[in-house]
Write a protein that holds these residues in place. Sequence first.
Motif, PDB file in Angstrom:
ATOM      1  N   GLY A  92       0.818  -1.198   0.000  1.00  0.00           N
ATOM      2  CA  GLY A  92       0.000   0.000   0.000  1.00  0.00           C
ATOM      3  C   GLY A  92       0.858   1.256   0.000  1.00  0.00           C
ATOM      4  N   GLN A  93       0.237   2.385  -0.291  1.00  0.00           N
ATOM      5  CA  GLN A  93       0.975   3.647  -0.307  1.00  0.00           C
ATOM      6  C   GLN A  93       0.032   4.817  -0.103  1.00  0.00           C
ATOM      7  OE1 GLN A  93       2.821   3.762  -4.176  1.00  0.00           O
ATOM      8  NE2 GLN A  93       0.901   4.169  -5.252  1.00  0.00           N
ATOM      9  N   LEU A  94       0.634   5.932   0.225  1.00  0.00           N
ATOM     10  CA  LEU A  94      -0.121   7.163   0.422  1.00  0.00           C
ATOM     11  C   LEU A  94       0.126   8.118  -0.742  1.00  0.00           C
ATOM     12  CD1 LEU A  94       0.594   7.732   4.229  1.00  0.00           C
ATOM     13  CD2 LEU A  94      -1.411   6.653   3.186  1.00  0.00           C
ATOM     14  N   PRO A  95      -0.872   8.928  -1.133  1.00  0.00           N
ATOM     15  CA  PRO A  95      -2.232   8.980  -0.577  1.00  0.00           C
ATOM     16  C   PRO A  95      -2.954   7.635  -0.726  1.00  0.00           C
ATOM     17  CG  PRO A  95      -1.814  10.851  -2.018  1.00  0.00           C
ATOM     18  CD  PRO A  95      -0.713   9.878  -2.242  1.00  0.00           C
ATOM     19  N   GLY A  96      -3.745   7.300   0.251  1.00  0.00           N
ATOM     20  CA  GLY A  96      -4.451   6.032   0.230  1.00  0.00           C
ATOM     21  C   GLY A  96      -5.347   5.906   1.438  1.00  0.00           C
ATOM     22  N   THR A  97      -5.768   4.661   1.675  1.00  0.00           N
ATOM     23  CA  THR A  97      -6.682   4.388   2.779  1.00  0.00           C
ATOM     24  C   THR A  97      -5.914   3.822   3.959  1.00  0.00           C
ATOM     25  OG1 THR A  97      -8.451   3.904   1.208  1.00  0.00           O
ATOM     26  CG2 THR A  97      -8.755   3.146   3.477  1.00  0.00           C
ATOM     27  N   VAL A  98      -6.150   4.409   5.128  1.00  0.00           N
ATOM     28  CA  VAL A  98      -5.567   3.917   6.375  1.00  0.00           C
ATOM     29  C   VAL A  98      -6.709   3.478   7.283  1.00  0.00           C
ATOM     30  CG1 VAL A  98      -4.192   4.485   8.404  1.00  0.00           C
ATOM     31  CG2 VAL A  98      -3.563   5.432   6.174  1.00  0.00           C
ATOM     32  N   PHE A  99      -6.584   2.257   7.808  1.00  0.00           N
ATOM     33  CA  PHE A  99      -7.584   1.743   8.741  1.00  0.00           C
ATOM     34  C   PHE A  99      -7.023   1.761  10.155  1.00  0.00           C
ATOM     35  CE2 PHE A  99      -9.012  -0.105   4.755  1.00  0.00           C
ATOM     36  CZ  PHE A  99     -10.393  -0.009   4.839  1.00  0.00           C
ATOM     37  N   ALA A 100      -7.863   2.133  11.107  1.00  0.00           N
ATOM     38  CA  ALA A 100      -7.509   2.076  12.523  1.00  0.00           C
ATOM     39  C   ALA A 100      -8.434   1.078  13.206  1.00  0.00           C
ATOM     40  CB  ALA A 100      -7.630   3.445  13.173  1.00  0.00           C
ATOM     41  N   ALA A 101      -7.862   0.262  14.096  1.00  0.00           N
ATOM     42  CA  ALA A 101      -8.640  -0.787  14.763  1.00  0.00           C
ATOM     43  C   ALA A 101      -8.537  -0.639  16.273  1.00  0.00           C
ATOM     44  CB  ALA A 101      -8.140  -2.163  14.347  1.00  0.00           C
ATOM     45  N   GLY A 102      -9.628  -0.963  16.951  1.00  0.00           N
ATOM     46  CA  GLY A 102      -9.598  -1.042  18.408  1.00  0.00           C
ATOM     47  C   GLY A 102      -9.671   0.280  19.123  1.00  0.00           C
ATOM     48  N   GLY A 103     -10.024   1.357  18.416  1.00  0.00           N
ATOM     49  CA  GLY A 103     -10.211   2.636  19.085  1.00  0.00           C
ATOM     50  C   GLY A 103     -11.535   2.674  19.841  1.00  0.00           C
ATOM     51  N   ALA A 104     -11.590   3.492  20.898  1.00  0.00           N
ATOM     52  CA  ALA A 104     -12.818   3.561  21.695  1.00  0.00           C
ATOM     53  C   ALA A 104     -13.920   4.310  20.958  1.00  0.00           C
ATOM     54  CB  ALA A 104     -12.532   4.233  23.032  1.00  0.00           C
ATOM     55  N   LYS A 105     -13.523   5.323  20.181  1.00  0.00           N
ATOM     56  CA  LYS A 105     -14.509   6.136  19.480  1.00  0.00           C
ATOM     57  C   LYS A 105     -14.065   6.387  18.050  1.00  0.00           C
ATOM     58  CE  LYS A 105     -16.132   8.510  23.635  1.00  0.00           C
ATOM     59  NZ  LYS A 105     -16.382   9.819  24.282  1.00  0.00           N
ATOM     60  N   ASP A 106     -15.048   6.705  17.200  1.00  0.00           N
ATOM     61  CA  ASP A 106     -14.711   7.026  15.820  1.00  0.00           C
ATOM     62  C   ASP A 106     -14.356   8.500  15.706  1.00  0.00           C
ATOM     63  OD1 ASP A 106     -17.052   8.513  15.767  1.00  0.00           O
ATOM     64  OD2 ASP A 106     -18.128   7.118  14.468  1.00  0.00           O
ATOM     65  N   ARG A 122     -18.319   9.000  18.290  1.00  0.00           N
ATOM     66  CA  ARG A 122     -19.281   7.949  18.612  1.00  0.00           C
ATOM     67  C   ARG A 122     -18.564   6.695  19.096  1.00  0.00           C
ATOM     68  NH1 ARG A 122     -22.290   8.499  12.857  1.00  0.00           N
ATOM     69  NH2 ARG A 122     -20.101   8.106  12.318  1.00  0.00           N
ATOM     70  N   THR A 123     -19.144   6.017  20.062  1.00  0.00           N
ATOM     71  CA  THR A 123     -18.559   4.792  20.598  1.00  0.00           C
ATOM     72  C   THR A 123     -18.549   3.706  19.537  1.00  0.00           C
ATOM     73  OG1 THR A 123     -19.313   5.343  22.817  1.00  0.00           O
ATOM     74  CG2 THR A 123     -18.725   3.042  22.390  1.00  0.00           C
ATOM     75  N   LEU A 124     -17.414   3.006  19.433  1.00  0.00           N
ATOM     76  CA  LEU A 124     -17.246   1.975  18.409  1.00  0.00           C
ATOM     77  C   LEU A 124     -17.416   0.579  18.993  1.00  0.00           C
ATOM     78  CD1 LEU A 124     -14.096   3.310  16.522  1.00  0.00           C
ATOM     79  CD2 LEU A 124     -16.368   2.989  15.529  1.00  0.00           C
ATOM     80  N   PRO A 125     -18.120  -0.310  18.316  1.00  0.00           N
ATOM     81  CA  PRO A 125     -18.146  -1.721  18.733  1.00  0.00           C
ATOM     82  C   PRO A 125     -16.798  -2.371  18.434  1.00  0.00           C
ATOM     83  CG  PRO A 125     -19.380  -1.430  16.698  1.00  0.00           C
ATOM     84  CD  PRO A 125     -18.995  -0.049  17.166  1.00  0.00           C
ATOM     85  N   PRO A 126     -16.449  -3.483  19.121  1.00  0.00           N
ATOM     86  CA  PRO A 126     -15.116  -4.098  18.972  1.00  0.00           C
ATOM     87  C   PRO A 126     -14.847  -4.683  17.589  1.00  0.00           C
ATOM     88  CG  PRO A 126     -16.546  -5.471  20.331  1.00  0.00           C
ATOM     89  CD  PRO A 126     -17.257  -4.170  20.147  1.00  0.00           C
ATOM     90  N   ALA A 127     -15.887  -4.874  16.774  1.00  0.00           N
ATOM     91  CA  ALA A 127     -15.686  -5.446  15.438  1.00  0.00           C
ATOM     92  C   ALA A 127     -15.672  -4.371  14.360  1.00  0.00           C
ATOM     93  CB  ALA A 127     -16.759  -6.479  15.134  1.00  0.00           C
ATOM     94  N   SER A 128     -15.312  -3.151  14.745  1.00  0.00           N
ATOM     95  CA  SER A 128     -15.316  -2.038  13.790  1.00  0.00           C
ATOM     96  C   SER A 128     -13.903  -1.622  13.407  1.00  0.00           C
ATOM     97  CB  SER A 128     -16.039  -0.822  14.382  1.00  0.00           C
ATOM     98  OG  SER A 128     -17.401  -1.090  14.580  1.00  0.00           O
ATOM     99  N   LEU A 129     -13.796  -1.130  12.184  1.00  0.00           N
ATOM    100  CA  LEU A 129     -12.601  -0.448  11.705  1.00  0.00           C
ATOM    101  C   LEU A 129     -12.982   0.971  11.327  1.00  0.00           C
ATOM    102  CD1 LEU A 129     -11.029  -3.111   9.288  1.00  0.00           C
ATOM    103  CD2 LEU A 129     -10.026  -2.326  11.451  1.00  0.00           C
TER     104      LEU A 129
END
Length: 672
Positions: free
Chosen positions: A460-474, A478-485
Amino acid sequence: MLLPGNVSIACITPARRRRYRPEAGLAGTVCLVVLALILAVLVPASPAAALQPGNQSVVVSDQPNKTTPHVLDGYVSGFAQVGDTVVVVGNFSQVRTQASTTILARTNIFAFNFSTGKITSFAPAVNGEVIDVLAVGGTSNQVWIAGGFSTVNGSTQRAVAKLDVTTGARDTSFKTPAFDGRVHQVMQRNGKLYLTGRFNNVAGKPWPLLAAVNPVTGAQLPEVRLDISGPRNGGALSILRADITPDGSKLVAVGNFTVVNGASRTQIFMADLTTSPTSLSNWSTTRFEPLCNTKFESYMRDIDISPDGTFFAVATTGSYYANTMCDASSRWNIVTTGANQQPTWIDYTGGDTITRIAVTSAAVYVGGHFSYLNNPFVGDAVGPGAVNREGLAALDPRTGIPTTWNPGRTRGYGVYSFWATDAGLWIGSDTDRISGYQYHGRMAFMPVTGGFAMPPEAAGQLPGTVFAAGGAKDDKGRTLPPASLVRREFSGASVTSSSNLSTNTDFSTVRGLFMLDGKLYSARSDGTLRAQTFNGTTLGTASTIELNNLPAFVADLQVMTSMFYDRVTARLYYTVSGSSNLYYRYFEPQSTIIGATRFTASNGSKFASTRSTFIDGTRIYFGDTTGALTRYTWNSASGVVVSGTGVVVSGPAVDGINWAARDSFIYAGTAP
């Protein structure tokens, strides 16, 4: 694997040996019983394979060519090809074709048609072992041979000769000076035929181990000479193996010596072939000074230079001694100069010999009588990280980590010859089973057809899409469920948009993430490393990667705070809770093998607070406990961030976005 810069050199009491090791010396007769006894005290003969291009874009097939002949006794030590004719040399007396049971007498040399496998009438009479063979090239129908013989076709011709491949006749116009010992190799570069071996005098004059002759006339070239002395352990002075860079500028040699041109050079030296006379290069290392088992005059066994001339690889024997170069393969840079050179990587067998090594564009092939690789911590046992490889393996040139190539062979003493050509890999040995115990008498050809390419490692490379996992909020609080990216479109300097992605994977136990070739790799708090496909919207079922009994890595996985993979060096970097160190291990994506040794890349307070890391070529991004994302310039070769380059590009105080997640990764789909 071991990076030498991170270890101290120490010789310890040798582990009890379970397998007998050959000692340096002359080869014996071709009788099978006698040969078996001789091999217990001898070093294998040395082929000229190192000078073949080996510009293979793939790792060769693990299935041998079906039509090659069989050598029925002794061993094969070299190959050369002239047109469709392959010349095979070594120490043997009987051969037969694959299609026939008729045994043909051939003493130490024969030829066959590559296309059909038919053995030709080529049968020159040599009265000793033929160690090496090299095609003259061009339109010539000739080869040079070298070894321990003194007559060819009944006429006196010591150590080196030129033969017609069709008739076997000796070229009488090629008249070399007298050598007082064996010639191990013939190598053609710069309009010269370079000769190395176990001779001390040439034409009655002191001329140790290295000489050159006119390739047409055989006349000695006086400008090629070095003063080589100081054999170890009271043994015989010798160059066991050597290779020359493709441009003909440098020669690297290994063997039994400690002094070259008055300078300390223990078991390895680099020579400058551009000067007249030949001179010693400003390249040296002390890594081969410590003793291994004292029964070995030299524990060096082979050296081969890469097709691009930038590095070489070394193979050794010597018994298990922790933190030394014994029973290992290693990679060394050619372009660096000066004293105290260190290898790029070391791969240990755990106490068994690597007899031959061959470098191609795709892999570093090793052969010997080893059973395991990636095994640095114990001798004659299966240690943490060890992977089974019976006598053959293909390593990633960046790291020395084994690929999945694993044909296997009955080990015997080992491989006596690798010859890597653009078409495949020739293997000469002293055994007759390979690739699932298929019968191939002492020689096999593994073609590039049917081989495999190393993965592209699309990261992968930037500019591009970056995913974050396991954050408490988006990003909207808003509060994020544990199965969210959280999906962020990121330019490398700013987040341009964000959205949430619901998945079938619980990220609450994730300790680190990176993506490669359409697969998402995750460190988990239960001490596992998992991989699953990801197309940007859907995650596949996760599989657990085999860690080959690495309890220290399991412990690290449980407490990681971030993880990223640098495809330039094939290093898996990570930070752990409570530590200010940036660690790494080698990782081979093709085989998913993890390096046995953990290294410390650098140290700094930023690593103690890291909670998210991803890399884009020479730029690296660290998200910390405050949620800020800082970009640095990244030096892949040294594994450090460049001081003074840190710039905060995102975070609660910049754009309101919090990067304090379980980890973040750049989306990396499969290469087109």
